[in-house]
Write a protein that holds these residues in place. Structure first.
Motif, PDB file in Angstrom:
ATOM      1  N   PRO A   9       4.142   3.641  -9.448  1.00 55.57           N
ATOM      2  CA  PRO A   9       2.560   3.794  -9.098  1.00 55.57           C
ATOM      3  C   PRO A   9       1.759   3.007 -10.113  1.00 55.57           C
ATOM      4  CG  PRO A   9       3.539   5.838  -9.345  1.00 55.57           C
ATOM      5  CD  PRO A   9       4.712   4.818  -9.703  1.00 55.57           C
ATOM      6  N   CYS A  53       1.678   0.937  -7.286  1.00 53.46           N
ATOM      7  CA  CYS A  53       2.345   0.350  -6.199  1.00 53.46           C
ATOM      8  C   CYS A  53       1.364  -0.794  -5.641  1.00 53.46           C
ATOM      9  CB  CYS A  53       2.886   1.401  -5.179  1.00 53.46           C
ATOM     10  SG  CYS A  53       3.786   2.581  -5.844  1.00 53.46           S
ATOM     11  N   TYR A  79      -3.124   5.951  -6.287  1.00 57.53           N
ATOM     12  CA  TYR A  79      -1.574   5.858  -5.770  1.00 57.53           C
ATOM     13  C   TYR A  79      -1.261   5.617  -4.416  1.00 57.53           C
ATOM     14  CZ  TYR A  79      -0.630   7.177 -10.832  1.00 57.53           C
ATOM     15  OH  TYR A  79      -0.480   7.190 -11.909  1.00 57.53           O
ATOM     16  N   TRP A 107       4.597  10.037  -4.507  1.00 57.69           N
ATOM     17  CA  TRP A 107       3.815   9.240  -5.309  1.00 57.69           C
ATOM     18  C   TRP A 107       2.617   9.186  -4.750  1.00 57.69           C
ATOM     19  CZ3 TRP A 107       7.450   4.722  -7.245  1.00 57.69           C
ATOM     20  CH2 TRP A 107       8.193   5.233  -8.063  1.00 57.69           C
ATOM     21  N   CYS A 122       1.142   3.607  -2.325  1.00 61.52           N
ATOM     22  CA  CYS A 122       2.605   3.964  -2.437  1.00 61.52           C
ATOM     23  C   CYS A 122       3.278   4.338  -1.190  1.00 61.52           C
ATOM     24  CB  CYS A 122       2.618   4.668  -3.718  1.00 61.52           C
ATOM     25  SG  CYS A 122       2.539   4.315  -5.291  1.00 61.52           S
ATOM     26  N   GLN A 180       5.800  -2.805   0.672  1.00 69.00           N
ATOM     27  CA  GLN A 180       6.228  -2.225  -0.817  1.00 69.00           C
ATOM     28  C   GLN A 180       7.808  -2.655  -1.102  1.00 69.00           C
ATOM     29  OE1 GLN A 180       4.670   0.742  -2.487  1.00 69.00           O
ATOM     30  NE2 GLN A 180       3.258  -0.801  -1.571  1.00 69.00           N
TER      31      GLN A 180
END
Length: 268
Positions: A211, A213, A46, A39, A49, A55
């Motif tokens: 995404p 993220c 993105y 990703w 990510c 995360q």
């Protein structure tokens, strides 16, 4: 079926940000060359990510969580309202009206904007992955995001999904292609069961699990695992393309983050 540009609605209208546009959206997947491990390289937008340090989802290890006496009871007030059931391509979700209600998280009011399902669960407890996970996405007046996660195991039918049985069947029949998403109206969906008192929950700061993220998302993972029937789980997967039927991002490193724990029995 590729995920439609409905993610732009999530990125702009739901998350109150204009970070995604027609030019920045890039299809993603849960398998193959566009799977979760890739990703971050699919688009500069993105990059979080792969480069982010906070995360989601995560594996919650019970022996490592920290009881925090400053955490407050998790209060919410959701009401019956008309909603729209949506096949976003990458998951099945519900877009809520403006009068659906709110959650009070540590003294701040967050309005419920959307909910959606992942299967199997994204968060794990002591390494155990569950049959499904429901995310309730909330926005505060300052634009901050809070997501409530409810884990499900196979068992009795879930009353919330029982209200949507015919709507899910109708959604499965809808044709979804290109950037078009399928919508089915659901009248007067009763959400009061989601107000049920929470005696235990986990709290940490993480990210969106798709995404781009985005980070700085406040997560509340409820301690009680609820039931979903095998039939309901199949109905949630049925409208999705084969590459999105298992739509769970792998757990991410904690990177030193602390997972807080609220227990009503110890709150006084």
């Amino acid at each position: 079926m590729a995920p439609p540009n409905s993610i732009l609605v999530i990125g702009v209208a739901l998350l109150l940000t204009a970070a995604l546009t027609e030019q920045t959206f890039v299809n993603f997947s849960y398998v193959g060359v566009k799977g979760p491990e890739k990703w971050g390289s699919l688009s500069p937008y993105y990059s979080t990510c792969s480069k982010g340090k906070s995360q989601s989802p995560i594996n919650i290890v019970k022996k490592d969580v920290v009881y925090d006496s400053k955490l407050q009871p998790f209060l919410r007030n959701y009401t019956a309202t008309n909603v729209t059931l949506i096949n976003n391509g990458f998951n099945i979700g519900i877009s809520c009206g403006s009068a659906v209600g709110y959650a009070n998280i540590d003294g701040m009011k967050y309005t419920l904007k959307q909910m959606h399902w992942h299967s199997p669960s994204e968060h794990t407890i002591n390494g155990e992955r569950f049959a499904a996970e429901l995310h309730l996405v909330h926005i505060a007046s300052d634009g901050s995001i809070s997501v409530v996660a409810i884990l499900f195991k196979i068992g009795n039918p879930d009353p919330l999904l029982n209200q949507m049985k015919e709507s899910l069947n109708q959604l499965t029949k809808e044709t979804c292609s290109g950037d078009q998403e399928a919508h089915v109206a659901v009248s007067r969906m009763k959400l009061k069961r989601l107000n049920k008192k929470t005696r235990k929950y986990f709290r940490y700061v993480g990210s969106l699990t798709i995404p781009p993220c985005y980070e700085n998302v406040t997560w509340t993972v409820l301690g009680k695992v609820r039931d979903i029937s095998d039939e309901q789980l199949k109905a949630l997967k049925a409208p999705l393309d084969a590459t999105f039927k298992n739509n769970s991002r792998p757990v991410q490193p904690l990177n030193g983050r602390r997972v807080q724990f609220y227990n009503e029995l110890h709150s006084n």
